[in-house]
Design a protein around this motif. Structure first.
Motif, PDB file in Angstrom:
ATOM      1  N   LEU A   1       7.102 -46.339 -10.215  1.00 28.28           N
ATOM      2  CA  LEU A   1       7.472 -47.745 -10.255  1.00 28.28           C
ATOM      3  C   LEU A   1       6.737 -48.370 -11.436  1.00 28.28           C
ATOM      4  O   LEU A   1       5.505 -48.270 -11.521  1.00 28.28           O
ATOM      5  N   ALA A   2       7.479 -48.991 -12.368  1.00 27.14           N
ATOM      6  CA  ALA A   2       6.858 -49.664 -13.509  1.00 27.14           C
ATOM      7  C   ALA A   2       7.164 -51.149 -13.418  1.00 27.14           C
ATOM      8  O   ALA A   2       8.319 -51.544 -13.232  1.00 27.14           O
ATOM      9  N   THR A   3       6.130 -51.976 -13.538  1.00 21.41           N
ATOM     10  CA  THR A   3       6.307 -53.424 -13.491  1.00 21.41           C
ATOM     11  C   THR A   3       5.783 -54.052 -14.766  1.00 21.41           C
ATOM     12  O   THR A   3       4.982 -53.461 -15.502  1.00 21.41           O
ATOM     13  N   THR A   4       6.229 -55.280 -15.015  1.00 19.08           N
ATOM     14  CA  THR A   4       5.825 -56.010 -16.204  1.00 19.08           C
ATOM     15  C   THR A   4       5.867 -57.498 -15.909  1.00 19.08           C
ATOM     16  O   THR A   4       6.388 -57.922 -14.865  1.00 19.08           O
ATOM     17  N   CYS A   5       5.344 -58.290 -16.836  1.00 14.88           N
ATOM     18  CA  CYS A   5       5.279 -59.744 -16.635  1.00 14.88           C
ATOM     19  C   CYS A   5       6.342 -60.502 -17.427  1.00 14.88           C
ATOM     20  O   CYS A   5       6.467 -61.709 -17.264  1.00 14.88           O
ATOM     21  N   THR A   6       7.093 -59.835 -18.290  1.00  9.57           N
ATOM     22  CA  THR A   6       8.032 -60.529 -19.168  1.00  9.57           C
ATOM     23  C   THR A   6       9.398 -59.849 -19.173  1.00  9.57           C
ATOM     24  O   THR A   6       9.519 -58.656 -18.887  1.00  9.57           O
ATOM     25  N   SER A   7      10.406 -60.626 -19.545  1.00  4.97           N
ATOM     26  CA  SER A   7      11.755 -60.067 -19.654  1.00  4.97           C
ATOM     27  C   SER A   7      11.831 -59.050 -20.783  1.00  4.97           C
ATOM     28  O   SER A   7      12.569 -58.060 -20.695  1.00  4.97           O
ATOM     29  N   GLN A   8      11.043 -59.275 -21.870  1.00  9.07           N
ATOM     30  CA  GLN A   8      11.022 -58.297 -22.962  1.00  9.07           C
ATOM     31  C   GLN A   8      10.465 -56.962 -22.488  1.00  9.07           C
ATOM     32  O   GLN A   8      10.976 -55.903 -22.842  1.00  9.07           O
TER      33      GLN A   8
ATOM     34  N   GLN B   1      11.770 -61.405  -7.875  1.00  4.45           N
ATOM     35  CA  GLN B   1      10.819 -60.292  -7.869  1.00  4.45           C
ATOM     36  C   GLN B   1       9.396 -60.799  -8.051  1.00  4.45           C
ATOM     37  O   GLN B   1       8.458 -60.223  -7.493  1.00  4.45           O
ATOM     38  N   ARG B   2       9.217 -61.887  -8.803  1.00  3.85           N
ATOM     39  CA  ARG B   2       7.872 -62.468  -8.947  1.00  3.85           C
ATOM     40  C   ARG B   2       7.344 -62.973  -7.608  1.00  3.85           C
ATOM     41  O   ARG B   2       6.131 -63.034  -7.396  1.00  3.85           O
ATOM     42  N   LEU B   3       8.253 -63.344  -6.711  1.00  2.00           N
ATOM     43  CA  LEU B   3       7.853 -63.793  -5.381  1.00  2.00           C
ATOM     44  C   LEU B   3       7.833 -62.651  -4.372  1.00  2.00           C
ATOM     45  O   LEU B   3       7.674 -62.872  -3.174  1.00  2.00           O
ATOM     46  N   GLY B   4       8.032 -61.434  -4.857  1.00  2.00           N
ATOM     47  CA  GLY B   4       7.953 -60.268  -3.990  1.00  2.00           C
ATOM     48  C   GLY B   4       9.186 -60.040  -3.145  1.00  2.00           C
ATOM     49  O   GLY B   4       9.129 -59.300  -2.156  1.00  2.00           O
ATOM     50  N   ILE B   5      10.305 -60.678  -3.516  1.00  2.00           N
ATOM     51  CA  ILE B   5      11.536 -60.519  -2.743  1.00  2.00           C
ATOM     52  C   ILE B   5      12.231 -59.222  -3.155  1.00  2.00           C
ATOM     53  O   ILE B   5      12.413 -58.953  -4.338  1.00  2.00           O
ATOM     54  N   GLY B   6      12.626 -58.444  -2.187  1.00  2.00           N
ATOM     55  CA  GLY B   6      13.271 -57.159  -2.459  1.00  2.00           C
ATOM     56  C   GLY B   6      12.256 -56.030  -2.441  1.00  2.00           C
ATOM     57  O   GLY B   6      11.185 -56.122  -3.042  1.00  2.00           O
ATOM     58  N   ALA B   7      12.592 -54.976  -1.752  1.00  2.00           N
ATOM     59  CA  ALA B   7      11.648 -53.867  -1.576  1.00  2.00           C
ATOM     60  C   ALA B   7      11.892 -52.772  -2.604  1.00  2.00           C
ATOM     61  O   ALA B   7      13.028 -52.305  -2.752  1.00  2.00           O
ATOM     62  N   PRO B   8      10.847 -52.336  -3.310  1.00  2.00           N
ATOM     63  CA  PRO B   8      11.001 -51.187  -4.203  1.00  2.00           C
ATOM     64  C   PRO B   8      11.098 -49.899  -3.404  1.00  2.00           C
ATOM     65  O   PRO B   8      10.657 -49.838  -2.247  1.00  2.00           O
ATOM     66  N   ALA B   9      11.667 -48.868  -4.005  1.00  2.00           N
ATOM     67  CA  ALA B   9      11.699 -47.549  -3.368  1.00  2.00           C
ATOM     68  C   ALA B   9      10.295 -46.950  -3.387  1.00  2.00           C
ATOM     69  O   ALA B   9       9.473 -47.287  -4.248  1.00  2.00           O
ATOM     70  N   PRO B  10       9.985 -46.057  -2.469  1.00  2.00           N
ATOM     71  CA  PRO B  10       8.673 -45.404  -2.485  1.00  2.00           C
ATOM     72  C   PRO B  10       8.433 -44.664  -3.798  1.00  2.00           C
ATOM     73  O   PRO B  10       9.369 -44.146  -4.418  1.00  2.00           O
ATOM     74  N   CYS B  11       7.191 -44.620  -4.222  1.00  2.00           N
ATOM     75  CA  CYS B  11       6.831 -43.962  -5.480  1.00  2.00           C
ATOM     76  C   CYS B  11       5.484 -43.279  -5.322  1.00  2.00           C
ATOM     77  O   CYS B  11       4.792 -43.478  -4.319  1.00  2.00           O
ATOM     78  N   GLU B  12       5.113 -42.485  -6.304  1.00  2.00           N
ATOM     79  CA  GLU B  12       3.771 -41.889  -6.316  1.00  2.00           C
ATOM     80  C   GLU B  12       2.831 -42.649  -7.237  1.00  2.00           C
ATOM     81  O   GLU B  12       1.623 -42.690  -7.016  1.00  2.00           O
ATOM     82  N   ILE B  13       3.401 -43.267  -8.289  1.00  2.00           N
ATOM     83  CA  ILE B  13       2.588 -44.001  -9.253  1.00  2.00           C
ATOM     84  C   ILE B  13       3.207 -45.371  -9.480  1.00  2.00           C
ATOM     85  O   ILE B  13       4.422 -45.487  -9.675  1.00  2.00           O
ATOM     86  N   TRP B  14       2.371 -46.404  -9.450  1.00  2.00           N
ATOM     87  CA  TRP B  14       2.788 -47.745  -9.866  1.00  2.00           C
ATOM     88  C   TRP B  14       2.076 -48.019 -11.189  1.00  2.00           C
ATOM     89  O   TRP B  14       0.850 -48.016 -11.252  1.00  2.00           O
ATOM     90  N   ILE B  15       2.861 -48.245 -12.238  1.00  2.00           N
ATOM     91  CA  ILE B  15       2.314 -48.530 -13.568  1.00  2.00           C
ATOM     92  C   ILE B  15       2.618 -49.982 -13.917  1.00  2.00           C
ATOM     93  O   ILE B  15       3.757 -50.422 -13.809  1.00  2.00           O
ATOM     94  N   GLN B  16       1.606 -50.734 -14.352  1.00  2.00           N
ATOM     95  CA  GLN B  16       1.782 -52.129 -14.747  1.00  2.00           C
ATOM     96  C   GLN B  16       1.409 -52.323 -16.215  1.00  2.00           C
ATOM     97  O   GLN B  16       0.336 -51.942 -16.665  1.00  2.00           O
ATOM     98  N   GLY B  17       2.364 -52.909 -16.972  1.00  2.00           N
ATOM     99  CA  GLY B  17       2.124 -53.271 -18.361  1.00  2.00           C
ATOM    100  C   GLY B  17       2.532 -54.703 -18.593  1.00  2.00           C
ATOM    101  O   GLY B  17       3.593 -55.139 -18.126  1.00  2.00           O
TER     102      GLY B  17
END
Length: 416
Positions: free
Chosen positions: A77-84, A39-55
Motif C-alpha cells: 500500500l503506497a500513500t501520499t499527501c498530494t494529487s501529483q 481518503q484523507r478522512l479515512g473513508i474506504g478500506a484498503p486491501a490487506p498488505c505487507e508493507i505500507w509506504i508513505q511519501g
C-alpha cells in the motif's frame, strides 16, 4: 519523573488529536486538500498488505519505483499527501501495488487504516515524521522504517522540542542519505537506530533512457530550428526573478521558445497574469495543437511532461534555487543529456556533492549569467549523459541497502 512519561505521552496524544479536530476542517478550505478528501478522512478500506509506504509528494513517490523492483510479489500500500504524488504512483505498473491519499494525522484515523490494511511494516520516505502515525504504530507494536531519510538543520530545530516524546514512538531503524542526516535523526530518535545507506535517487537518477526527437511525444510542439529552453520546477517565491530571466532570454534571442514549468499547478493562473502584464506572448500547453510560435513561452499546464521537454531542450534551468527553497532536481535534465543551471540555493541536493557544479551543473545568482549559459551552444547529448552516468554510478546502491532494512519484517522473501 520516568513514571510520568507514559501519562505525558497520553496527554500529548490527546492534545494532538484535539488540535487536529480544531484545525482539520479549515484544511479543507484549500483546493489541494479537497482533492481525495474521502481518503484523507479515512473513508474506504484498503486491501490487506505487507508493507505500507508513505511519501509526501511526487519526488518521494518516484522512489517507490526503485523499491518495487526489489519487492516483487509483496503486497504494498503506497500513500501520499498530494494529487501529483498519486499520479506518480498511478503510473507504476505493478499488480502488487495499491495507492491512496494519506489520512489526516489523527491517531484514530491512522489506527483504523493500520487495522484495515494490516501491514507488517510501515516505511516512511525521507522526512515523513507524522506523530499520529507513529503513535498508532507504537500502540500496535508495528515496526516503522525510515528510508532515504534526510533532514535539514531548519527541520531539526522544529522537531527537537518534541524529541523526548518522539523518541517514545521512534522508528525501528532509519537509513539516512548522508552522515549529517543520520546525526540529525539521531538527535531526535537516538543514534542507535540510525545508519547511513546513501540516496536512492542516485539509483533512479539516470534510469530514463535517452529520448530521441523521433520518439518524443512533444516533438511536434517545438520548432526544431529554434532554441528551446526549459525552465523547470519554478517555485512561487522566485517568480519575479524567473520573469526577469524570461525577459533576458528573449532580449538575447528574440526567436527562442521557452518552456515554463511551475512546480505547482495552482500557480498557472498567476503566471498567465504575469506574462500578460509583461506583454510576453504565451500559450498554455493544454491548448497547443501545433508548433509553438518563435519568441513565445509555453506555459505547461499538463503534469508529467517535463522529462520529454528536457529531451528537446538546448539547456535547462531548474527552479527552487533562486530563492531560499533548497532547489529542485537538477539531475533530471542530465539524464536526457542536457546541461543544467541553478541559482545559489541548492541545499536539498547537497547529497549530490559539490563536484558536480562547474562540470555538469552551472550555479549562479546572476540572471544575465544564467541567460548566457542557457543560450550557449550545447555539447552532444550522448557526451553529457555519459559524464553524468559516470558521476552517478560511483554513488549508487542505496536502494538495495534500504531493502535490507525492510526485509527482516516481511512474512515472505521478496523476489529481487
Amino acid at each position: 519523573m520516568p513514571r510520568l512519561a507514559p501519562a505525558f505521552g497520553l496527554l500529548f496524544g490527546t492534545l494532538y488529536t484535539l488540535l487536529w479536530c480544531l484545525v482539520g476542517p479549515f484544511a479543507f478550505l484549500s483546493a489541494r486538500m479537497r482533492q481525495g478528501w474521502k481518503q484523507r478522512l479515512g473513508i474506504g478500506a484498503p486491501a490487506p498488505c505487507e508493507i505500507w509506504i508513505q511519501g509526501a509528494s511526487a519526488g518521494e513517490c518516484a522512489l517507490v519505483a526503485g523499491l518495487l523492483e526489489h519487492l516483487r510479489g509483496v503486497p504494498i500500500l503506497a500513500t501520499t499527501c498530494t494529487s501529483q504524488g498519486l499520479e506518480v504512483l498511478g503510473r507504476l505498473d505493478s499488480p502488487d501495488l495499491q495507492t491512496r491519499m494519506l489520512p489526516l494525522d489523527l491517531p484514530l484515523l491512522m489506527g483504523r487504516m493500520l487495522d484495515r490494511a494490516r501491514p507488517r511494516v510501515v516505511v516512511l520516505l525521507e522526512t515523513e515524521i507524522w506523530p499520529g502515525l507513529l503513535m498508532a504504530c507504537a500502540s500496535r507494536g508495528l515496526p516503522v522504517v525510515v528510508v532515504n531519510a534526510r533532514m535539514t538543520a531548519k527541520s531539526l530545530a522544529g522537531y527537537l522540542f518534541l524529541g523526548p516524546l518522539l523518541r517514545r514512538w521512534a522508528p525501528r531503524c532509519i537509513g539516512a542519505m548522508a552522515p549529517a542526516d543520520a546525526q540529525r535523526f539521531g538527535l531526535i530518535f537516538g543514534a542507535q537506530c540510525t545508519t547511513v545507506t546513501g540516496n536512492i535517487k542516485f539509483d533512479r537518477a539516470m534510469s530514463t533512457p535517452l529520448m530521441t526527437r523521433d520518439d518524443n511525444p512533444l516533438a511536434k510542439l517545438i520548432p526544431p530550428e529554434r532554441n528551446f529552453i526549459v525552465l523547470g520546477s519554478v517555485r512561487e517565491q522566485e517568480e519575479a526573478l524567473v520573469l526577469e530571466l524570461i525577459r533576458q532570454l528573449r532580449a538575447d534571442d528574440a526567436q527562442c521558445v521557452i518552456g515554463l514549468f511551475p512546480r505547482h499547478m495552482h500557480r498557472i493562473p498567476a503566471w498567465q497574469g504575469l506574462l500578460s502584464l509583461s506583454g510576453i506572448p504565451f500559450a498554455l500547453r493544454g491548448t497547443l495543437d501545433g508548433q509553438a510560435q518563435p519568441g513565445s513561452v509555453v506555459l505547461w499546464d499538463k503534469f508529467g511532461e517535463m522529462n520529454p521537454a528536457y529531451a528537446l531542450a538546448r539547456r535547462a534551468f531548474v527552479g527552487g534555487s533562486l530563492a531560499r527553497l533548497g532547489g529542485q532536481n537538477f539531475l533530471e535534465p542530465l539524464a536526457q543529456g542536457v546541461l543544467s543551471c541553478v541559482g545559489p540555493h541548492t541545499r536539498n541536493f547537497d547529497w549530490v556533492g559539490d563536484e558536480i557544479f562547474g562540470s555538469l551543473v552551472f550555479k549562479s545568482e546572476s540572471i544575465p549569467e544564467i541567460a548566457r549559459f542557457l543560450l550557449t551552444p550545447a555539447p552532444p547529448r550522448s557526451e553529457v549523459r555519459e559524464a553524468a552516468l559516470n558521476y552517478v554510478r560511483a554513488r549508487q546502491g542505496a536502494t538495495a541497502a534500504s531493502i535490507e532494512l525492510i526485509r527482516p519484517y516481511l512474512h515472505r522473501s521478496p523476489h529481487a
